[in-house]
Design an enzyme around this catalytic site. Sequence first.
Site, PDB file in Angstrom:
ATOM      1  N   LYS A  22     -11.252   3.171  -5.404  1.00  0.00           N
ATOM      2  CA  LYS A  22     -10.612   2.271  -4.427  1.00  0.00           C
ATOM      3  C   LYS A  22      -9.488   3.027  -3.710  1.00  0.00           C
ATOM      4  CE  LYS A  22      -7.386  -0.727  -6.031  1.00  0.00           C
ATOM      5  NZ  LYS A  22      -6.034  -0.642  -5.455  1.00  0.00           N
ATOM      6  N   ASN A  23      -8.593   3.641  -4.507  1.00  0.00           N
ATOM      7  CA  ASN A  23      -7.392   4.228  -3.915  1.00  0.00           C
ATOM      8  C   ASN A  23      -7.668   5.492  -3.116  1.00  0.00           C
ATOM      9  OD1 ASN A  23      -6.047   2.118  -4.986  1.00  0.00           O
ATOM     10  ND2 ASN A  23      -4.968   3.284  -6.558  1.00  0.00           N
ATOM     11  N   ARG A  94      -1.470  -4.126   0.279  1.00  0.00           N
ATOM     12  CA  ARG A  94      -0.407  -3.237   0.756  1.00  0.00           C
ATOM     13  C   ARG A  94      -0.962  -2.024   1.483  1.00  0.00           C
ATOM     14  NH1 ARG A  94       4.389  -3.070  -0.875  1.00  0.00           N
ATOM     15  NH2 ARG A  94       4.474  -0.823  -0.687  1.00  0.00           N
ATOM     16  N   CYS A 118       5.098  -7.964  -4.056  1.00  0.00           N
ATOM     17  CA  CYS A 118       4.093  -7.424  -4.960  1.00  0.00           C
ATOM     18  C   CYS A 118       4.370  -8.066  -6.316  1.00  0.00           C
ATOM     19  CB  CYS A 118       4.276  -5.908  -5.004  1.00  0.00           C
ATOM     20  SG  CYS A 118       3.136  -5.148  -6.132  1.00  0.00           S
ATOM     21  N   ARG A 123       8.608  -2.838  -3.621  1.00  0.00           N
ATOM     22  CA  ARG A 123       7.805  -1.688  -3.215  1.00  0.00           C
ATOM     23  C   ARG A 123       8.140  -1.410  -1.747  1.00  0.00           C
ATOM     24  NH1 ARG A 123       1.777  -2.239  -5.219  1.00  0.00           N
ATOM     25  NH2 ARG A 123       1.676  -0.054  -4.627  1.00  0.00           N
ATOM     26  N   PRO A 124       9.260  -0.732  -1.542  1.00  0.00           N
ATOM     27  CA  PRO A 124       9.749  -0.524  -0.170  1.00  0.00           C
ATOM     28  C   PRO A 124       8.819   0.410   0.626  1.00  0.00           C
ATOM     29  CG  PRO A 124      10.999   0.784  -1.729  1.00  0.00           C
ATOM     30  CD  PRO A 124      10.094  -0.098  -2.555  1.00  0.00           C
ATOM     31  N   ASP A 126      10.484   2.314   3.147  1.00  0.00           N
ATOM     32  CA  ASP A 126      11.515   3.031   3.913  1.00  0.00           C
ATOM     33  C   ASP A 126      11.116   4.481   4.183  1.00  0.00           C
ATOM     34  OD1 ASP A 126      11.784   3.094   1.025  1.00  0.00           O
ATOM     35  OD2 ASP A 126      13.531   4.372   1.341  1.00  0.00           O
ATOM     36  N   LEU A 127      10.410   5.106   3.224  1.00  0.00           N
ATOM     37  CA  LEU A 127      10.040   6.522   3.415  1.00  0.00           C
ATOM     38  C   LEU A 127       8.996   6.657   4.534  1.00  0.00           C
ATOM     39  CD1 LEU A 127       9.757   7.635  -0.312  1.00  0.00           C
ATOM     40  CD2 LEU A 127      11.593   8.193   1.314  1.00  0.00           C
ATOM     41  N   ASP A 309      -0.763   3.664 -13.093  1.00  0.00           N
ATOM     42  CA  ASP A 309      -1.871   2.690 -13.054  1.00  0.00           C
ATOM     43  C   ASP A 309      -2.625   2.601 -14.377  1.00  0.00           C
ATOM     44  OD1 ASP A 309      -2.817   3.263  -9.569  1.00  0.00           O
ATOM     45  OD2 ASP A 309      -1.133   2.243 -10.519  1.00  0.00           O
ATOM     46  N   ARG A 401     -10.167  -7.254  -7.267  1.00  0.00           N
ATOM     47  CA  ARG A 401      -9.618  -6.379  -6.221  1.00  0.00           C
ATOM     48  C   ARG A 401      -9.935  -4.923  -6.506  1.00  0.00           C
ATOM     49  NH1 ARG A 401      -3.547  -6.900  -4.878  1.00  0.00           N
ATOM     50  NH2 ARG A 401      -4.308  -5.181  -3.619  1.00  0.00           N
TER      51      ARG A 401
HETATM   52  C1  EPZ Z   1      -0.279   4.057  -4.602  1.00  0.00           C
HETATM   53  O1  EPZ Z   1       0.637   3.067  -4.172  1.00  0.00           O
HETATM   54  C2  EPZ Z   1      -1.400   3.301  -5.291  1.00  0.00           C
HETATM   55  N1  EPZ Z   1      -2.045   2.399  -4.353  1.00  0.00           N
HETATM   56  C3  EPZ Z   1      -0.852   2.501  -6.472  1.00  0.00           C
HETATM   57  O2  EPZ Z   1      -1.973   1.912  -7.144  1.00  0.00           O
HETATM   58  C4  EPZ Z   1      -0.154   3.457  -7.434  1.00  0.00           C
HETATM   59  O3  EPZ Z   1       0.436   2.705  -8.461  1.00  0.00           O
HETATM   60  C5  EPZ Z   1       0.928   4.258  -6.684  1.00  0.00           C
HETATM   61  O4  EPZ Z   1       0.337   4.937  -5.546  1.00  0.00           O
HETATM   62  C6  EPZ Z   1       1.598   5.299  -7.570  1.00  0.00           C
HETATM   63  O5  EPZ Z   1       0.641   6.175  -8.050  1.00  0.00           O
HETATM   64  C7  EPZ Z   1      -2.987   2.896  -3.523  1.00  0.00           C
HETATM   65  O6  EPZ Z   1      -3.304   4.074  -3.561  1.00  0.00           O
HETATM   66  C8  EPZ Z   1      -3.639   1.915  -2.592  1.00  0.00           C
HETATM   67  P1  EPZ Z   1       4.012   5.181  -3.875  1.00  0.00           P
HETATM   68  P2  EPZ Z   1       1.875   3.468  -3.168  1.00  0.00           P
HETATM   69  O7  EPZ Z   1       4.428   5.047  -2.460  1.00  0.00           O
HETATM   70  O8  EPZ Z   1       1.426   4.497  -2.216  1.00  0.00           O
HETATM   71  C9  EPZ Z   1       8.654   4.360  -4.125  1.00  0.00           C
HETATM   72  C10 EPZ Z   1      -3.281   0.177  -8.044  1.00  0.00           C
HETATM   73  O9  EPZ Z   1      -3.106  -0.451  -9.102  1.00  0.00           O
HETATM   74  N2  EPZ Z   1       8.628   4.272  -2.654  1.00  0.00           N
HETATM   75  O10 EPZ Z   1       3.490   6.489  -4.372  1.00  0.00           O
HETATM   76  O11 EPZ Z   1       2.442   2.196  -2.626  1.00  0.00           O
HETATM   77  C11 EPZ Z   1       7.929   3.185  -4.780  1.00  0.00           C
HETATM   78  O12 EPZ Z   1       8.801   2.076  -4.884  1.00  0.00           O
HETATM   79  C12 EPZ Z   1      -2.090   0.480  -7.138  1.00  0.00           C
HETATM   80  O13 EPZ Z   1      -4.388   0.634  -7.659  1.00  0.00           O
HETATM   81  C13 EPZ Z   1       9.846   4.166  -1.972  1.00  0.00           C
HETATM   82  O14 EPZ Z   1      10.928   4.134  -2.562  1.00  0.00           O
HETATM   83  O15 EPZ Z   1       2.897   4.086  -4.204  1.00  0.00           O
HETATM   84  C14 EPZ Z   1       7.565   3.754  -6.128  1.00  0.00           C
HETATM   85  O16 EPZ Z   1       8.683   3.673  -6.973  1.00  0.00           O
HETATM   86  C15 EPZ Z   1      -0.833  -0.230  -7.613  1.00  0.00           C
HETATM   87  N3  EPZ Z   1       9.825   4.076  -0.612  1.00  0.00           N
HETATM   88  C16 EPZ Z   1       7.287   5.234  -5.810  1.00  0.00           C
HETATM   89  O17 EPZ Z   1       7.879   5.493  -4.525  1.00  0.00           O
HETATM   90  C17 EPZ Z   1       8.651   4.131   0.100  1.00  0.00           C
HETATM   91  O18 EPZ Z   1       8.705   4.075   1.357  1.00  0.00           O
HETATM   92  C18 EPZ Z   1       5.827   5.589  -5.723  1.00  0.00           C
HETATM   93  O19 EPZ Z   1       5.219   4.695  -4.804  1.00  0.00           O
HETATM   94  C19 EPZ Z   1       7.436   4.251  -0.613  1.00  0.00           C
HETATM   95  C20 EPZ Z   1       7.448   4.332  -1.995  1.00  0.00           C
END
Ligand code: EPZ
Length: 427
Positions: A22-23, A94, A118, A123-124, A126-127, A309, A401
């Site tokens: 999926k991801n 998301r 969520c 789950r910001p 901002d980045l 995950d 999902r």
């Molecule tokens: C991806 O989410 C996955 N989703 C998530 O899987 C997975 O848990 C996550 O990566 C971490 O491996 C998909 O691939 C669709 P991140 P993503 O941005 O991209 C912080 C599942 O169960 N952050 O890598 O949203 C954030 O809060 C899902 O299949 C910021 O601070 O995760 C977290 O602490 C759930 N600001 C960390 O980074 C931002 O702008 C990692 O989040 C973005 C993220």
Amino acid sequence: MDKFIIEGGSVLTGTIPISGSKNAALPLMAASLLLDGTTKLTNIPDLVDIRTFCNVLRVTGAKVTYSAEEQSLLIDPENIYYPESPYDLVRKMRASFYMLGALLGRMGEAKVSLPGGCAWGPRPVDLHIEGLKALGASIELDKGYVLASRPAEGLKGGSFNLSPSSVGATVNLILASVLGSNTCVISNAAKEPDVVQLCYFLKQAGADIQGEGSSQITVKGVKQLNAVQFRNASDRIETGTFMILAAMHPLNKIKLTNADPEELGHFLSWFHKTGASTKIDKDIIEIIPPKIINAVSVATEVYPGFPTDLQAQWATLMTLANGESVVTDSIYSDRFSYVPELGRLGASVKVKNNSAIIKGPNKMAGTSIMSTDLRASVSLVMAAMFATGISQVLRVYHLDRGYERLEDKLNGVGASIRRVTEQHESE
Ligand code: EPZ
């Protein structure tokens, strides 16, 4: 809402096929908007999130055809005209936020809803926003939407450091910068296989990308990208989930097929610390469960570390382990909504700060438990399968999902899971 009625105590024997990831599929689907012509993606699982994202793509005017029997997707962005992704779709998933980078990259403008809440923690994004600004996009927020635009010749280029490293932000910055005439450098980029695969896909279409899989990715804009045919990766999180399940009973005999052991990162060595062993032959993983499960504490990290995950599934395994273990999530705060539900089954688990503390082994007894998010729900199904008696797992729409035909796959190896559709949710 659907629920599962699960009779615990089965011993699992047989082969489980792993579905497409999926991801890994979702970024490919967004990236297909950047390619001229009709892109064909194969090994795409039939999941609610995939179907939702097909609808998100269709809103723009792209032609999207999904074949469930072929597990393939055709995406033709030729008639794309509407650079928007509405709240009522983005809030469902998301990853629809990837449309910001894709529409900005293809059309030079985008209006994408901020993702909703969520099931766990903030789950910001901002980045994503700061990164696009640093690379030359104009961004403003208006009534819950991100309005973005870029110069006709593409982003001006530059560099941006992701802190913390973010899968989604890495994807969005790549999508926004592959078309154009300047160079964008992403540092502390995500190394997840999902990002590496996206870069392979884009390079096959003609993109100029260096450094995928390392912490620095350099994207040199090109004028045009051409449609490709591409096979999506196997789902490494589904693989890890079923490996953990196979280790939960000493008499289980499970083989996984269509797997990609290379993508498991450090998870495999953590898995072996429990006393479980594996026989790997190309895309087949045979799991030999331990007689006694060792208590193994883990802390989640970005790839190739222990994946967040798989944190809930690991905690469920540790409820059967011999001793105390601590499962810490360093990626997300409070991704532990499954803990009180494990407690209802009789497990001794408590949450302290950002860790679950588990005392095993536990004799668990079936009861009604509530799913709250995708990975929490599968951890509860796994726990119910090895509890004595009957359990009801409510709100299994979370599972649909991200796990394809879960009850069919598990019943195929000896589980006893029955899906019941209820008009009104029972308590
Ligand atoms: C991806 O989410 C996955 N989703 C998530 O899987 C997975 O848990 C996550 O990566 C971490 O491996 C998909 O691939 C669709 P991140 P993503 O941005 O991209 C912080 C599942 O169960 N952050 O890598 O949203 C954030 O809060 C899902 O299949 C910021 O601070 O995760 C977290 O602490 C759930 N600001 C960390 O980074 C931002 O702008 C990692 O989040 C973005 C993220």
